[in-house]
Design a protein around this motif. Sequence first.
Motif, mmCIF file in Angstrom:
data_model
loop_
_atom_site.group_PDB
_atom_site.id
_atom_site.type_symbol
_atom_site.label_atom_id
_atom_site.label_comp_id
_atom_site.label_asym_id
_atom_site.label_seq_id
_atom_site.Cartn_x
_atom_site.Cartn_y
_atom_site.Cartn_z
ATOM 1 N N THR A 1 42.174 32.996 8.722
ATOM 2 C CA THR A 1 42.178 33.906 7.463
ATOM 3 C C THR A 1 42.248 35.295 8.089
ATOM 4 O O THR A 1 41.637 35.484 9.406
ATOM 5 C CB THR A 1 40.873 34.139 6.733
ATOM 6 O OG1 THR A 1 39.761 33.759 7.480
ATOM 7 C CG2 THR A 1 40.908 32.335 5.927
ATOM 8 N N TYR B 1 51.168 28.783 3.644
ATOM 9 C CA TYR B 1 50.029 27.631 3.632
ATOM 10 C C TYR B 1 50.487 26.578 2.790
ATOM 11 O O TYR B 1 51.076 26.738 1.777
ATOM 12 C CB TYR B 1 48.750 28.559 2.963
ATOM 13 C CG TYR B 1 48.154 29.448 3.831
ATOM 14 C CD1 TYR B 1 46.944 29.285 4.239
ATOM 15 C CD2 TYR B 1 48.504 30.748 3.823
ATOM 16 C CE1 TYR B 1 46.043 30.039 5.145
ATOM 17 C CE2 TYR B 1 47.898 31.495 4.514
ATOM 18 C CZ TYR B 1 46.734 31.259 5.058
ATOM 19 O OH TYR B 1 45.814 32.440 5.873
ATOM 20 N N GLN C 1 47.156 26.988 9.576
ATOM 21 C CA GLN C 1 47.606 27.609 8.586
ATOM 22 C C GLN C 1 47.065 28.947 8.822
ATOM 23 O O GLN C 1 45.935 29.271 9.265
ATOM 24 C CB GLN C 1 47.220 27.192 7.251
ATOM 25 C CG GLN C 1 47.505 25.850 7.038
ATOM 26 C CD GLN C 1 46.916 25.638 5.328
ATOM 27 O OE1 GLN C 1 47.792 25.524 4.817
ATOM 28 N NE2 GLN C 1 45.881 25.296 5.258
ATOM 29 N N ARG D 1 42.673 26.359 8.396
ATOM 30 C CA ARG D 1 42.759 27.508 7.762
ATOM 31 C C ARG D 1 42.373 28.527 8.547
ATOM 32 O O ARG D 1 41.048 28.776 8.629
ATOM 33 C CB ARG D 1 42.172 27.249 6.585
ATOM 34 C CG ARG D 1 42.361 28.370 5.430
ATOM 35 C CD ARG D 1 41.870 28.160 4.161
ATOM 36 N NE ARG D 1 42.038 29.249 3.051
ATOM 37 C CZ ARG D 1 41.618 30.191 2.838
ATOM 38 N NH1 ARG D 1 40.313 30.605 3.604
ATOM 39 N NH2 ARG D 1 41.725 31.000 2.058
#
Length: 384
Positions: free
Chosen positions: A139, A351, A116, A137
């Motif tokens: 970022t 997401y 993601q 995840r």
Amino acid sequence: MVHPVFADLPVTVFEEMSGLARELGAINLGQGFPDDQGPIALRRKAGQALIEGSNQYPPMRGLPDLRRAVAGHYGRTQGLDLDPDREIIVTSGATEALAAAFLSLISPGDEVLLFQPLYDAYLPMVRRAGGIPRLVRLTPPHWRFDRAMLEAALSERTKLVVLNSPLNPAGVVMADEDLALLAEFCVRFDVTAVCDEVWEAVVFDGRVHKSLMAFPGMRERTVKIGSAGKLFGMTGWKVGFLCAAPPLAKALAGAHQFLTFTTPPNLQEAVAFGLDQPGDWFEAMPAGLQRSRDRLATGLREAGFSVLDSGGTYFLNIDLAASGIDEPDRAFALRTVREHGVATIPVSAFYAQDPVTSVLRLCFAKGDDVLDAAVERLARAKGR
């Protein structure tokens, strides 16, 4: 009566924002398509082939001339040695290529690693094939994974890894060390990688795209996916490529033959022509997009926005929180299109879990006047 994967799917954020842009007459920096209509030589070739060539079924795996052209292009640009007869399949766009890969390589209960933010088609297709998603995840501002993240996500149950590089929506070209790390884990856990590389020719600042297929141990376990629509900036053409070692390619072809079976022959002929005789397209196209990226980024920074780096794709992102905007990305995007006439995409839409909610994606594959007008309107939205 409806399969649960598709029973409650919402309207995609791209359709929502583009619909609002049409309804309100807004500038559309949301959906990723260029204003330019693509190389005229390819369009003429497609028209000529439509009138003078065959309009009956081409070979299921694709026209031989196109498969040879794909192999030649990837040999010249990425150093890959592909057999056009046994390792390349032409599909009706990269999304169909993804569907063929997931349907042929995922069995019910297989775990599939995804990163993601991710392209919205991945999860529904993985779930429909019976796969169990395992999400990593990423970022801002760097959108990178590390060894600890992969250790936590991969296991003996992992059968497939899905990688998008260059990464939409982050605009990141994966670093060689990150690709090498992922290759190490794929070999260690005997995992197949499906690599969505549709943005491979749209990279900036002297960067060079490198396929995961080129790393040690990955040649026999990688499915590489490309897109003529992205290579030539004609997103409606829907001509894609599946590249894989013969055992994988055989399975991929089996799924492809029962999806679209084949792709319009005139478009295949035109794409083969473009790959064989590109002229300076693969130098001029990214150079022009880089100028557009820089124009938009400069205007946004002068308007007080914090702009994240974009190493590839049609997209750059602004960090709303770092820009002094105390508003979630979706709320800001909806207010901006409705009140100020600019459609954008909230990155939280990419997401499935624990979204980043402070980043907005903008498409810069537009004319200078469109970009300048968008900056003015976004500045007004920021300064409300």
